[in-house]
Design a protein around this motif. Sequence first.
Motif, PDB file in Angstrom:
ATOM      1  N   HIS A 198      31.477  38.911  51.540  1.00 49.93           N
ATOM      2  CA  HIS A 198      31.957  37.584  51.170  1.00 49.93           C
ATOM      3  C   HIS A 198      33.445  37.693  50.870  1.00 49.93           C
ATOM      4  N   HIS A 199      34.219  36.631  51.142  1.00 45.10           N
ATOM      5  CA  HIS A 199      35.679  36.730  51.016  1.00 45.10           C
ATOM      6  C   HIS A 199      36.179  36.826  49.573  1.00 45.10           C
ATOM      7  N   SER A 200      35.391  36.347  48.607  1.00 42.45           N
ATOM      8  CA  SER A 200      35.912  36.352  47.242  1.00 42.45           C
ATOM      9  C   SER A 200      34.977  36.997  46.211  1.00 42.45           C
ATOM     10  N   HIS A 201      33.875  37.563  46.674  1.00 35.75           N
ATOM     11  CA  HIS A 201      32.941  38.248  45.768  1.00 35.75           C
ATOM     12  C   HIS A 201      32.590  39.620  46.312  1.00 35.75           C
ATOM     13  N   PHE A 202      32.313  40.559  45.414  1.00 35.28           N
ATOM     14  CA  PHE A 202      31.731  41.834  45.834  1.00 35.28           C
ATOM     15  C   PHE A 202      30.386  41.570  46.524  1.00 35.28           C
ATOM     16  N   SER A 203      30.152  42.272  47.619  1.00 36.36           N
ATOM     17  CA  SER A 203      28.790  42.375  48.156  1.00 36.36           C
ATOM     18  C   SER A 203      28.069  43.432  47.320  1.00 36.36           C
ATOM     19  N   LEU A 204      26.772  43.622  47.565  1.00 36.78           N
ATOM     20  CA  LEU A 204      26.036  44.648  46.819  1.00 36.78           C
ATOM     21  C   LEU A 204      26.678  46.018  47.035  1.00 36.78           C
ATOM     22  N   GLN A 205      27.027  46.328  48.287  1.00 35.95           N
ATOM     23  CA  GLN A 205      27.623  47.645  48.554  1.00 35.95           C
ATOM     24  C   GLN A 205      28.992  47.782  47.889  1.00 35.95           C
ATOM     25  N   ASP A 206      29.806  46.701  47.929  1.00 37.75           N
ATOM     26  CA  ASP A 206      31.105  46.723  47.215  1.00 37.75           C
ATOM     27  C   ASP A 206      30.887  47.070  45.744  1.00 37.75           C
ATOM     28  N   ALA A 207      29.889  46.429  45.138  1.00 36.34           N
ATOM     29  CA  ALA A 207      29.633  46.644  43.708  1.00 36.34           C
ATOM     30  C   ALA A 207      29.171  48.077  43.455  1.00 36.34           C
ATOM     31  N   LEU A 208      28.294  48.593  44.323  1.00 42.01           N
ATOM     32  CA  LEU A 208      27.798  49.968  44.134  1.00 42.01           C
ATOM     33  C   LEU A 208      28.937  50.979  44.312  1.00 42.01           C
ATOM     34  N   ASP A 209      29.834  50.712  45.255  1.00 40.23           N
ATOM     35  CA  ASP A 209      31.000  51.599  45.434  1.00 40.23           C
ATOM     36  C   ASP A 209      31.892  51.556  44.189  1.00 40.23           C
ATOM     37  N   PHE A 210      32.071  50.361  43.651  1.00 36.50           N
ATOM     38  CA  PHE A 210      32.913  50.198  42.455  1.00 36.50           C
ATOM     39  C   PHE A 210      32.280  50.919  41.257  1.00 36.50           C
ATOM     40  N   ILE A 211      30.972  50.772  41.107  1.00 39.44           N
ATOM     41  CA  ILE A 211      30.252  51.449  40.011  1.00 39.44           C
ATOM     42  C   ILE A 211      30.400  52.959  40.155  1.00 39.44           C
ATOM     43  N   HIS A 212      30.318  53.441  41.379  1.00 34.87           N
ATOM     44  CA  HIS A 212      30.469  54.879  41.637  1.00 34.87           C
ATOM     45  C   HIS A 212      31.866  55.360  41.236  1.00 34.87           C
ATOM     46  N   LEU A 213      32.857  54.514  41.475  1.00 31.01           N
ATOM     47  CA  LEU A 213      34.246  54.835  41.132  1.00 31.01           C
ATOM     48  C   LEU A 213      34.446  54.863  39.618  1.00 31.01           C
ATOM     49  N   VAL A 214      33.877  53.892  38.923  1.00 28.04           N
ATOM     50  CA  VAL A 214      34.090  53.746  37.471  1.00 28.04           C
ATOM     51  C   VAL A 214      33.234  54.738  36.679  1.00 28.04           C
ATOM     52  N   GLN A 215      32.046  55.073  37.198  1.00 31.05           N
ATOM     53  CA  GLN A 215      31.146  56.031  36.545  1.00 31.05           C
ATOM     54  C   GLN A 215      30.731  55.636  35.125  1.00 31.05           C
ATOM     55  N   PRO A 216      30.245  54.418  34.923  1.00 27.71           N
ATOM     56  CA  PRO A 216      29.720  54.070  33.601  1.00 27.71           C
ATOM     57  C   PRO A 216      28.382  54.771  33.381  1.00 27.71           C
ATOM     58  N   GLU A 217      27.903  54.780  32.116  1.00 27.73           N
ATOM     59  CA  GLU A 217      26.559  55.325  31.879  1.00 27.73           C
ATOM     60  C   GLU A 217      25.512  54.431  32.536  1.00 27.73           C
ATOM     61  N   ARG A 218      25.719  53.106  32.385  1.00 28.36           N
ATOM     62  CA  ARG A 218      24.799  52.136  32.982  1.00 28.36           C
ATOM     63  C   ARG A 218      25.610  50.989  33.560  1.00 28.36           C
ATOM     64  N   ALA A 219      25.096  50.394  34.620  1.00 31.40           N
ATOM     65  CA  ALA A 219      25.758  49.212  35.181  1.00 31.40           C
ATOM     66  C   ALA A 219      24.718  48.118  35.402  1.00 31.40           C
ATOM     67  N   TYR A 220      25.155  46.872  35.209  1.00 31.12           N
ATOM     68  CA  TYR A 220      24.301  45.703  35.423  1.00 31.12           C
ATOM     69  C   TYR A 220      24.998  44.773  36.400  1.00 31.12           C
ATOM     70  N   ILE A 221      24.263  44.288  37.369  1.00 30.53           N
ATOM     71  CA  ILE A 221      24.817  43.393  38.384  1.00 30.53           C
ATOM     72  C   ILE A 221      24.477  41.950  38.030  1.00 30.53           C
ATOM     73  N   THR A 222      25.499  41.079  38.199  1.00 37.77           N
ATOM     74  CA  THR A 222      25.308  39.667  37.854  1.00 37.77           C
ATOM     75  C   THR A 222      25.949  38.773  38.913  1.00 37.77           C
ATOM     76  N   HIS A 223      25.958  37.435  38.684  1.00 38.89           N
ATOM     77  CA  HIS A 223      26.498  36.442  39.629  1.00 38.89           C
ATOM     78  C   HIS A 223      25.825  36.584  41.008  1.00 38.89           C
ATOM     79  N   ILE A 224      24.513  36.462  40.990  1.00 44.35           N
ATOM     80  CA  ILE A 224      23.654  36.805  42.123  1.00 44.35           C
ATOM     81  C   ILE A 224      23.211  35.540  42.861  1.00 44.35           C
ATOM     82  N   SER A 225      23.296  35.589  44.185  1.00 41.88           N
ATOM     83  CA  SER A 225      22.827  34.497  45.044  1.00 41.88           C
ATOM     84  C   SER A 225      21.349  34.705  45.404  1.00 41.88           C
TER      85      SER A 225
END
Length: 255
Positions: free
Chosen positions: A200-227
């Motif tokens: 999507h042009h203005s939102h992370f896709s699921l893969q974008d979000a998973l790549d970002f989570i991998h980069l940030v390395q939090p203990e836990r991540a939660y996904i929101t703003h879901i279609s």
Amino acid sequence: MQVYFLGTGTSQGIPVIGSQHPVCLSNDRKDKRLRVSVWVRWEGWSIVIDCGPDFRQQMLVSRCETLDALLFTHEHSDHTAGLDDIRPFFFKQQKNIPVYAHERVLENLKQRFDYIFATENKYPGAPSVDTFEVQHDVPFRLGNMIVTPINVGHGSLQVFGYRLQDFVYLTDVKTVDAGELVKLKDVKVLVVNALREEPHHSHFSLQDALDFIHLVQPERAYITHISHLMGFHEVVQEKLPANVYLAYDNLEINI
Ligand SMILES: [Zn+2]
């Protein structure tokens, strides 16, 4: 700190009005998503990030009784349209509600809710707010809490995310400059948006979000703003890495 997911849906919410999509017809309560917002509490403080069209219902369901501050990420309607419904908090608390947002967002709200911001001939039933401009690279204080704004891109629109100690809340993100990543260092709980699997042009896709989570390395991540196009909660959750969860409405986490 307690974080309560008031809403986890994208701009139309789930179910979408009039939709026959299987996710919109699902009976699983985790497939019902109001517009995106979180309620954060610590040491007697109670704040809400974003105030969309479902705000009234969210305040009733979560039993939120006080509102010490309202933080905005950006001006889009799914994040701001509920502003009038801060009235009960204004009446009960008998003081202006502090509102924190980018200067551009405050200007937008002043136009759309002019009666709330009016200083003369104010309608007696209208709520009042105190405005605080959030600036890039300028952390601010709520009681003992330092809040760090995180500057991100939602297509061509600037959006603020917020860090409160070990918790980071980012929504409506498509791009994050490398310089902002230092603000996410050692975060325990990261909340980040993902719209669906398709790009999507203005939102992370699921893969974008998973790549970002991998980069940030939090203990836990939660996904929101879901279609609804993301699919059924139960099916999508199965596919996610062990420390990544699809958030759902009324989920409450302790940090
Ligand atoms: Zn949004």
